[in-house]
Design an enzyme around this catalytic site. Sequence first.
Site, PDB file in Angstrom:
ATOM      1  N   SER A   1      28.885  30.806  27.423  1.00  0.00           N
ATOM      2  CA  SER A   1      28.024  31.419  26.398  1.00  0.00           C
ATOM      3  C   SER A   1      26.561  31.440  26.819  1.00  0.00           C
ATOM      4  O   SER A   1      26.199  32.085  27.782  1.00  0.00           O
ATOM      5  CB  SER A   1      28.227  30.681  25.076  1.00  0.00           C
ATOM      6  OG  SER A   1      27.440  31.253  24.074  1.00  0.00           O
TER       7      SER A   1
ATOM      8  N   ASP B   1      27.358  35.686  26.553  1.00  0.00           N
ATOM      9  CA  ASP B   1      28.707  36.253  26.414  1.00  0.00           C
ATOM     10  C   ASP B   1      28.797  37.235  25.252  1.00  0.00           C
ATOM     11  O   ASP B   1      29.885  37.691  24.890  1.00  0.00           O
ATOM     12  CB  ASP B   1      29.762  35.154  26.282  1.00  0.00           C
ATOM     13  CG  ASP B   1      29.621  34.351  24.998  1.00  0.00           C
ATOM     14  OD1 ASP B   1      28.491  34.227  24.496  1.00  0.00           O
ATOM     15  OD2 ASP B   1      30.647  33.865  24.493  1.00  0.00           O
TER      16      ASP B   1
ATOM     17  N   ASP C   1      23.201  36.955  23.535  1.00  0.00           N
ATOM     18  CA  ASP C   1      23.350  35.788  24.403  1.00  0.00           C
ATOM     19  C   ASP C   1      24.298  36.141  25.559  1.00  0.00           C
ATOM     20  O   ASP C   1      24.798  37.263  25.652  1.00  0.00           O
ATOM     21  CB  ASP C   1      23.817  34.558  23.603  1.00  0.00           C
ATOM     22  CG  ASP C   1      25.279  34.601  23.239  1.00  0.00           C
ATOM     23  OD1 ASP C   1      25.800  35.719  23.039  1.00  0.00           O
ATOM     24  OD2 ASP C   1      25.913  33.539  23.143  1.00  0.00           O
TER      25      ASP C   1
ATOM     26  N   ASP D   1      28.305  37.226  21.928  1.00  0.00           N
ATOM     27  CA  ASP D   1      28.805  37.051  20.557  1.00  0.00           C
ATOM     28  C   ASP D   1      27.670  36.887  19.550  1.00  0.00           C
ATOM     29  O   ASP D   1      27.858  37.096  18.361  1.00  0.00           O
ATOM     30  CB  ASP D   1      29.840  35.906  20.453  1.00  0.00           C
ATOM     31  CG  ASP D   1      29.322  34.577  20.972  1.00  0.00           C
ATOM     32  OD1 ASP D   1      28.190  34.517  21.478  1.00  0.00           O
ATOM     33  OD2 ASP D   1      30.084  33.594  20.884  1.00  0.00           O
TER      34      ASP D   1
HETATM   35 MG    MG Z   1      27.866  32.985  22.892  1.00  0.00          MG
END
Ligand code: MG
Length: 455
Positions: free
Chosen positions: A99, A242, A240, A244
């Site tokens: 992440s 990744d 961010d 999400d």
């Molecule tokens: Mg994330």
Amino acid sequence: MGRLFGTNGVRGVFNKDLTLDLALRLSYAIGEYFKVRNGSRIVLGYDGRYSSPLLADVVSAGLNAMGIDIYNASLVPTPCLQYYVKRLNYDGGIMITASHNPPEYNGIKVIASDGVEIPREDEAIIEDTFFSEKYKLSDRLGNEYSINDAIDTYIDGITALVDIDAIRSKGFKVVVDLGNGAQAVAIPKLLKELGCKVTMINEHIDGSFPGRGSEPTVDNLNELVSKVRDVGADLGVAYDGDGDRSVFCDSTGTIYTGDRSGAILIEHILKNKVSNVNVVTPVNSSMLIDMIASKYNSSVHRVKVGSVEVSRAMLKIGALIGLEENGGFMYARHIAVRDGAMTTALMLEALASSDKRLDELNGMYKRFHQYKTKFQLKGDSSRVIEELSRDAMNRGKRIEMIDGVKIWVEDDTWVMVRASGTEPIMRLYAESVDENRLRYVVTAYTEKVNSILYR
Ligand code: MG
């Protein structure tokens, strides 16, 4: 029994805490977990970190050795993989990502067939299998197949849930800061379909996150802010690593916290799409959410801090909306996990249907003031929580102990202290409708916490 899973999957510094050897043995345990649940078709995806393809290869091989077939979606945002698993009825998914953590980190997330991270108790099952090595390698080897429709499926799923014509008719100018992260494979395409004029920054995927780091914060989005002003954009948004989480910026260059932008989205959804629903949010997010929900006959359920807690609670009570103060927003008609792309589409729809600027939509919420700080933790956090709650109760204050302690200093002023789930720190959050009272409460409680920590 040791622990492997943290707040968001198994995470660590690659080649140090998280080695390929550990990843292989972990994938046997994950394979066993899916096999006993009759799972044989698993989708695999990874983010743009340098170590991600290596980990993906090893995890794929490990699951194949357990007899499980892998459908490799390659580099995708985490919510894209999660949506694909749910939409096409796969038995589960694995996402290789750390992440927003620094470049040297990586992680392995296990996704259930509903597209949401597996519940905490199932993580414990996998840990138990891992440490006891109670997995049975298979005589029949699984195969690896490539899939190439994950991103299109994801974008189609998002556009089907918003009023495309209304958004297109506005021809919004949008600046996106992709943060060298995984949303770079989906967001430009989504915004093009929504008829936006897009300016991109940090749009090249790079595992060292050279642009502004992998986590969008109020302090590192200067480039986004100045670009928004330069091009006269209607909206700025940063993701961010990744993809999400999404952090928004209005046309004046003001960056919004996740519960503030989330409040605007909730009001939009409840006013224009559906009312009388359940909303799930951690105990530390703004009381503004309760105010908006009650206006539309909707109820707010407070849970522990953490996106998995929010997602799982949403499924349990059948909630439509979930949100976090860090920029995670969940819309269950799409999928009950946080998704930066779905959230962006909803924000554009909110602007289009209200015919107002984001700062105008924010105008009515301005009287809520928030503050957040942290303390290095010395020793045991439970002592701090115990003393603060005892002190508050002695003074007749209402407290909530969902996560750490939340103390209602007045009806419209609260302060909360909890231990971080990922670092040796304690966090303090506070909110009030009165700026001076907020300052007073923050000063008083900072002193209280320090006096307990450094006694
Ligand atoms: Mg994330």
